[in-house]
Scaffold this motif. Structure first.
Motif, mmCIF file in Angstrom:
data_model
loop_
_atom_site.group_PDB
_atom_site.id
_atom_site.type_symbol
_atom_site.label_atom_id
_atom_site.label_comp_id
_atom_site.label_asym_id
_atom_site.label_seq_id
_atom_site.Cartn_x
_atom_site.Cartn_y
_atom_site.Cartn_z
ATOM 1 N N PHE A 711 -7.364 46.357 -27.305
ATOM 2 C CA PHE A 711 -8.111 45.225 -26.768
ATOM 3 C C PHE A 711 -7.148 44.237 -26.127
ATOM 4 O O PHE A 711 -6.054 43.979 -26.660
ATOM 5 N N TRP A 712 -7.577 43.685 -24.995
ATOM 6 C CA TRP A 712 -6.862 42.560 -24.398
ATOM 7 C C TRP A 712 -7.636 41.283 -24.724
ATOM 8 O O TRP A 712 -8.842 41.215 -24.499
ATOM 9 N N ILE A 713 -6.932 40.276 -25.238
ATOM 10 C CA ILE A 713 -7.538 38.998 -25.596
ATOM 11 C C ILE A 713 -6.953 37.921 -24.689
ATOM 12 O O ILE A 713 -5.740 37.674 -24.696
ATOM 13 N N GLY A 714 -7.791 37.257 -23.888
ATOM 14 C CA GLY A 714 -7.308 36.207 -23.002
ATOM 15 C C GLY A 714 -6.866 34.980 -23.776
ATOM 16 O O GLY A 714 -7.290 34.726 -24.908
ATOM 17 N N ASN A 715 -5.989 34.182 -23.150
ATOM 18 C CA ASN A 715 -5.468 32.955 -23.763
ATOM 19 C C ASN A 715 -5.641 31.807 -22.784
ATOM 20 O O ASN A 715 -4.846 31.640 -21.859
ATOM 21 N N ILE A 716 -6.698 31.022 -22.973
ATOM 22 C CA ILE A 716 -7.023 29.943 -22.052
ATOM 23 C C ILE A 716 -5.998 28.812 -22.100
ATOM 24 O O ILE A 716 -5.921 27.981 -21.194
ATOM 25 N N ASP A 717 -5.163 28.787 -23.172
ATOM 26 C CA ASP A 717 -4.215 27.683 -23.354
ATOM 27 C C ASP A 717 -2.845 27.956 -22.724
ATOM 28 O O ASP A 717 -1.922 27.159 -22.894
ATOM 29 N N LEU A 718 -2.682 29.073 -22.036
ATOM 30 C CA LEU A 718 -1.403 29.361 -21.380
ATOM 31 C C LEU A 718 -1.014 28.267 -20.395
ATOM 32 O O LEU A 718 -1.866 27.687 -19.713
ATOM 33 N N ILE A 719 0.280 27.989 -20.308
ATOM 34 C CA ILE A 719 0.780 27.048 -19.316
ATOM 35 C C ILE A 719 1.819 27.741 -18.447
ATOM 36 O O ILE A 719 2.257 28.864 -18.723
ATOM 37 N N GLU A 720 2.232 27.067 -17.388
ATOM 38 C CA GLU A 720 3.200 27.630 -16.451
ATOM 39 C C GLU A 720 4.599 27.693 -17.082
ATOM 40 O O GLU A 720 4.924 26.918 -17.991
ATOM 41 N N SER A 721 5.397 28.612 -16.567
ATOM 42 C CA SER A 721 6.801 28.728 -16.972
ATOM 43 C C SER A 721 7.671 28.131 -15.878
ATOM 44 O O SER A 721 7.554 28.511 -14.712
ATOM 45 N N ASP A 722 8.562 27.217 -16.254
ATOM 46 C CA ASP A 722 9.493 26.608 -15.305
ATOM 47 C C ASP A 722 10.844 27.292 -15.438
ATOM 48 O O ASP A 722 11.358 27.488 -16.553
ATOM 49 N N ILE A 723 11.443 27.632 -14.294
ATOM 50 C CA ILE A 723 12.689 28.399 -14.297
ATOM 51 C C ILE A 723 13.723 27.715 -13.402
ATOM 52 O O ILE A 723 13.404 27.272 -12.297
ATOM 53 N N ASN A 724 14.948 27.627 -13.892
ATOM 54 C CA ASN A 724 16.098 27.190 -13.100
ATOM 55 C C ASN A 724 16.968 28.397 -12.800
ATOM 56 O O ASN A 724 17.285 29.194 -13.693
ATOM 57 N N ASN A 725 17.373 28.538 -11.537
ATOM 58 C CA ASN A 725 18.085 29.727 -11.075
ATOM 59 C C ASN A 725 19.434 29.341 -10.468
ATOM 60 O O ASN A 725 19.501 28.487 -9.581
ATOM 61 N N PHE A 726 20.495 30.003 -10.935
ATOM 62 C CA PHE A 726 21.836 29.823 -10.388
ATOM 63 C C PHE A 726 22.353 31.186 -9.947
ATOM 64 O O PHE A 726 22.302 32.154 -10.722
ATOM 65 N N ASP A 727 22.848 31.269 -8.701
ATOM 66 C CA ASP A 727 23.340 32.541 -8.154
ATOM 67 C C ASP A 727 24.690 32.333 -7.492
ATOM 68 O O ASP A 727 24.921 31.313 -6.814
ATOM 69 N N PHE A 728 25.567 33.332 -7.678
ATOM 70 C CA PHE A 728 26.883 33.332 -7.047
ATOM 71 C C PHE A 728 27.135 34.740 -6.505
ATOM 72 O O PHE A 728 26.765 35.734 -7.132
ATOM 73 N N ARG A 729 27.805 34.806 -5.355
ATOM 74 C CA ARG A 729 28.026 36.121 -4.749
ATOM 75 C C ARG A 729 29.239 36.098 -3.839
ATOM 76 O O ARG A 729 29.433 35.162 -3.052
ATOM 77 N N TYR A 730 30.051 37.155 -3.959
ATOM 78 C CA TYR A 730 31.120 37.412 -2.993
ATOM 79 C C TYR A 730 30.781 38.714 -2.285
ATOM 80 O O TYR A 730 30.469 39.723 -2.920
ATOM 81 N N GLU A 731 30.868 38.702 -0.945
ATOM 82 C CA GLU A 731 30.512 39.890 -0.175
ATOM 83 C C GLU A 731 31.555 40.120 0.915
ATOM 84 O O GLU A 731 32.008 39.183 1.581
ATOM 85 N N TYR A 732 31.939 41.379 1.070
ATOM 86 C CA TYR A 732 32.909 41.768 2.096
ATOM 87 C C TYR A 732 32.296 42.888 2.931
ATOM 88 O O TYR A 732 31.731 43.846 2.386
ATOM 89 N N TYR A 733 32.419 42.770 4.255
ATOM 90 C CA TYR A 733 31.786 43.710 5.173
ATOM 91 C C TYR A 733 32.842 44.473 5.958
ATOM 92 O O TYR A 733 33.740 43.879 6.558
ATOM 93 N N PHE A 734 32.696 45.802 5.933
ATOM 94 C CA PHE A 734 33.527 46.667 6.748
ATOM 95 C C PHE A 734 32.738 47.052 7.993
ATOM 96 O O PHE A 734 31.555 46.723 8.130
ATOM 97 N N ARG A 735 33.351 47.803 8.866
ATOM 98 C CA ARG A 735 32.649 48.269 10.058
ATOM 99 C C ARG A 735 31.606 49.315 9.670
ATOM 100 O O ARG A 735 31.694 49.949 8.618
ATOM 101 N N GLY A 736 30.631 49.502 10.544
ATOM 102 C CA GLY A 736 29.651 50.562 10.345
ATOM 103 C C GLY A 736 28.696 50.346 9.189
ATOM 104 O O GLY A 736 28.200 51.309 8.610
ATOM 105 N N GLY A 737 28.448 49.094 8.828
ATOM 106 C CA GLY A 737 27.483 48.820 7.768
ATOM 107 C C GLY A 737 28.012 49.011 6.364
ATOM 108 O O GLY A 737 27.238 48.980 5.407
ATOM 109 N N GLN A 738 29.320 49.206 6.198
ATOM 110 C CA GLN A 738 29.899 49.360 4.875
ATOM 111 C C GLN A 738 30.108 47.982 4.254
ATOM 112 O O GLN A 738 30.429 47.013 4.946
ATOM 113 N N THR A 739 29.955 47.914 2.936
ATOM 114 C CA THR A 739 30.054 46.605 2.289
ATOM 115 C C THR A 739 30.410 46.755 0.821
ATOM 116 O O THR A 739 30.145 47.793 0.198
ATOM 117 N N ILE A 740 31.015 45.707 0.289
ATOM 118 C CA ILE A 740 31.238 45.563 -1.148
ATOM 119 C C ILE A 740 30.789 44.161 -1.533
ATOM 120 O O ILE A 740 31.117 43.184 -0.849
#
Length: 879
Positions: A711-740
């Protein structure tokens, strides 16, 4: 007559003349940035025949006589480039995509020998380099190499992406709640009411241009995603005329050509993905069925009850047959026509897929509990469910699209329809151990019919010489999900005998469930370029609006037996409605029940968004994308509980178009990009996003699933979830679509929503609940590299590797923590944190491909694995 003949002859000569010429077509871009070069000059050297690139950098030279030419490309402050040995063939299109290099010192000319340039992957790499978002993706060129037939199979090659159930996308191991799937940048509903993302396997790869996965948020995107937003881009302007036929067949030794496969006879159109009416309710769902207590003393009511009961199809149990292999067919066609003042492109596709699955000796939803004796560390088996499950799934999809482009505008219209029919049969043996030991055997058959129809109309307009860009999109969608004549019979086993005992196993039942949803989304944005510190920057403003309306209804019929000791079914579920066993003179099977108001609901969502974003080139190498999005979200609900319907509205709870969620929230975002050199970027970003409960989750509906007996039981009292997002990235591109690329991310969740057991006394009942707070962090590594650096003999080999390691930690609230604490074993300790529900700890995608363009041979070997995840959260003595 002569005039008519002359006109016909001239027309024929013109057609022949055009058929004897060819076309040169392609795109001109900046070699360093990948930006389209608008107004570049393209000319056949030694002639006056040529063209200029449009606002997307595209050009076309039509009616070129067959032969070999030199083509010159020029643009102010860029090196002229001449491509020699360009061969034009009658009736064909020669594709020539050319990058130009800047030259501020001298305007020299570079001569290059022509070759067919297949740069789809390279173009996608360019998009990644210049994107404001942290993103990954996969192109149609890669689809062809791998041989994937649908988007679900293809997308799992993308770093940090996995597929659950062969169709649902998980980004960075997070469940589908935190992943949003859009089509050409617009939201559309899915085919499963239990999911927040759309099924990816409904998109055949022969209509898909690219699949882009954006892992960081910018203000122009909807705020309700966390792991990533998956954008499926449908083709609009084919570079050349294409007509494609495809077919495939797949065999799994454990599933196909198996004589024990479970199935049942359905309708004549099941192979087309829809029911022909065979499974319709045999009378009006508004009918008032006679009560057996009154029918026993009223001959007319008894006859009416017999008539209603006899109207149902007699089949209740599946039969054994031989399972068929999987097979599919596809057709697609497209072309582009260039006129003096405009170009027209069209695409069309039709796809059919028929798949069969069979799980023999499956373990289905077995339940365990902790022993009441705290000194016992082993789990006790509460109930065990084993048996066989067979299913047949039919998909038909059709796409038609047209695009018109002028010097300063592009208009596109695409219509997509998907039809899906899924037939499922199972036979499950259930053994109960902790209560009074008994065995029962359940037969269940189900047919689910799904359809989705989507149209998207969009426009791009370049104003003031392309200094200002106006983008707008409008997309209505209609989707429908119907569970038609779901049938279940529970038998209690007494030795070798099968008996129907409602007190032990419940009543035989049949039910119909209908879900209809309408969705309309629209958005527009204005973008203006300006100079900041001598560098080109952009300012964008825009807004969006989404309207959703859903209706969900259930019609349920129980089949009861009067004077059951005088009725014999012989252990055969199909004898339940045999003529001699149907109700007569106070004895036999009769039908009861109808529309289930307490299990039905309707809902409405209105979401208005507005944003402002600035892409600021602060220096030549440093760019900041700063934005703010605001969303006004409003959710309405209509539905009542069982007490309200049982008392005819005298007591209980009923919501009538009631506002159950109203929020106005800002979502700030900042993305920083530093170009270490022309081949590498360092990125960092912060964004605030949100996860919202679905229609079904934020309700008071109680919905039974006969196949899993839960059985699935609904929950009328659910509230929203707030999320904080942190992202870091290093990218290196070679010729011909190659990448790291190496990425790291960190996310915090406030009030995350999880699927949990309602309480320890009802382990078969599940609901959605806000559980504590959580964090998720991880790293991703991606490499696409040609093996030529090892040896020149390996130049046709390419290595593709991406892997993700993810760690989640949820701080349990007091309810869950106390319930777990009360069930600890002797000497056992309990940490306050555990893994998040649905979070996978690792993902690995690896592939080795071989591509020899000279002889046309391609081959690839790919491997994909996703780590285990917590499917549902138990409570108390339920693990």
């Amino acid at each position: 007559m002569k005039k008519l003949f002359l006109t016909f002859s001239l027309s024929f000569l013109v057609i022949v003349a055009f058929a004897q010429t060819g076309t040169i077509r392609g795109k001109v871009t900046d070699q360093e940035t990948g930006e389209e070069l608008i107004g570049s000059t393209v000319i056949i050297k030694g002639t006056t025949t040529g063209a200029a690139t449009d606002f997307e950098g595209n050009y076309a030279i039509s009616n070129v006589a067959p032969g070999t030419y030199e083509i010159q490309f020029s643009y102010i402050s860029y090196q002229n480039k001449v491509i020699s040995n360009v061969v034009v063939t009658a009736g064909e299109v020669t594709i020539l995509n050319v990058p130009l290099s800047t030259d501020s010192q001298q305007l020299q000319e570079v001569v290059v020998t022509a070759e067919v340039i297949r740069d789809t992957d390279a173009a996608l790499v360019t998009v990644k380099r210049k994107s404001a978002n942290v993103l990954d993706g996969i192109s149609s060129e890669t689809f062809k190499k791998i041989g994937d037939s649908d988007a679900a199979s293809a997308i799992k090659r993308v770093p940090g992406v996995s597929i659950q159930g062969g169709k649902y996308v998980f980004v960075r191991g997070l469940g589908d709640r935190y992943t949003k799937t859009i089509l050409n940048g617009m939201e559309i509903p899915g085919l499963d009411p239990d999911r927040n993302s759309i099924q990816m396997d409904i998109f055949p790869t022969n209509v898909v241009d690219n699949i882009i996965v954006k892992k960081s948020f910018t203000a122009d995107l909807p705020a309700d995603f966390t792991g990533g937003i998956v954008d499926v881009e449908i083709k609009d302007f084919p570079e050349e005329k294409t007509i494609s036929f495809s077919g495939s067949m797949g065999v799994n030794s454990g599933m196909h050509f198996n004589d024990n496969y479970l199935t049942y006879d359905g309708g004549s159109t099941d192979f087309l993905g829809f029911d022909d009416g065979t499974r319709a309710i045999p009378f009006s769902s508004q009918s008032n069925l006679p009560r057996e207590g009154l029918a026993s003393s009223n001959p007319q009511l008894a006859q009416d009850l017999r008539t209603y009961t006899s109207a149902f199809d007699q089949t209740f149990a599946p039969t054994e047959s031989t399972s068929s292999p999987n097979y599919s067919f596809g057709f697609s066609a497209g072309n582009q026509y260039n006129k003096d003042r405009y170009s027209i492109g069209f695409n069309s596709a039709l796809n059919y897929r028929n798949t069969t699955e069979f799980y023999e000796n499956a373990i289905d939803n077995s339940l365990y509990e902790k022993n009441a004796d705290n000194s016992v560390n082993e789990l006790d088996l509460d109930r065990k469910r084993t048996g066989s499950i067979g299913s047949n799934n039919v998909f038909i999809s059709g796409l038609a699209g047209v695009a018109v482009k002028t010097d300063a505008s592009k208009l596109k219209l695409a219509v997509l329809h998907v039809q899906n029919g899924e037939s499922t049969s199972n036979r499950i043996l259930e053994e109960n151990f902790l209560q009074s030991f008994n065995k029962s055997e359940r037969f269940a058959i189900q047919y689910t019919q799904r359809s989705i129809t989507n149209a998207i109309l969009s426009g791009e307009h370049y104003l003031g010489g392309s200094a200002i860009t106006l983008d707008w999109k409008l997309t209505p969608t209609i989707s429908s999900i119907q569970d038609k004549d779901v049938r279940q019979v529970p038998f209690t086993l007494e030795g070798e005998a099968r008996e129907i005992q409602p007190s032990e196993g419940g009543n035989p039942r049949r039910l119909w469930r209908n879900l209809d949803e309408q969705n309309v989304s629209g958005k527009f944005s204005l973008t203006k370029e300006f100079q900041l510190n001598g560098n080109t920057s952009k300012l964008s403003v825009g807004s969006s609006y989404t309207f959703k309306n859903r209706d969900f209804t259930i019609d349920n019929f129980d089949f009861l037996v009067a004077n059951e000791d005088q009725v014999s079914f012989g252990g055969d579920a199909n004898n339940l409605l045999s003529p001699e066993n149907i109700y007569d003179n106070g004895t036999g099977t009769y039908v009861a029940g109808t529309y289930q108001g307490s299990n039905s609901y309707s809902g409405e969502i209105n979401n208005f968004g507005a944003f402002i974003s600035g892409e600021l080139a602060l220096t030549e190498n440093f760019k900041a994308i700063i934005g703010l999005r605001v969303e006004q979200f409003r959710q309405l609900y209509t539905g009542g509980d069982q007490d309200w319907f049982n008392s005819n509205g005298g007591q209980g709870i009923y919501y009538r178009n009631t506002e159950i969620l109203n929020s106005f929230k800002p979502f700030p975002t900042a993305n920083l990009i530093y170009n270490l050199n022309e081949n590498s970027n360092l990125r960092g970003s912060y964004a605030k996003t949100i996860a919202r409960p679905s229609f079904k989750e934020k309700s008071i509906a109680q919905i039974f699933d006969p196949l899993s007996n839960t059985f699935w039981i609904g929950n009328i009292d659910l509230i929203e979830s707030d999320i904080n997002n942190f992202d870091f990235r290093y990218e290196y591109y070679f010729r011909g679509g190659q990448t790291i690329a190496v990425s790291a991310f960190y996310k915090t969740f406030e009030n995350p929503i999880e699927i949990v057991v309602v309480n320890q006394n009802t382990p078969d009942q599940f609901t959605a609940r806000n559980n504590g707070n959580a964090t998720v962090y991880g790293v991703e590594i991606e490499a696409k590299k040609n093996l030529e650096f090892i040896s020149a003999s390996l130049s046709n080999f390419n290595l593709n590797l991406n892997t993700s390691y993810i760690k989640s930690a949820l701080k349990m609230d007091d309810v869950e923590y106390d319930a777990r604490s009360n069930n600890l074993r002797d000497g056992e300790t309990l940490e306050r944190k555990r893994d998040m529900q649905g979070q996978s700890p690792y993902l690995v995608n690896a592939g080795l491909s071989y591509d020899n363009f000279d002889n046309g041979f391609e081959a690839a070997l790919y491997y994909n694995v996703q780590g285990p995840s917590l499917a549902r959260v138990g409570i108390g003595n339920i693990p």
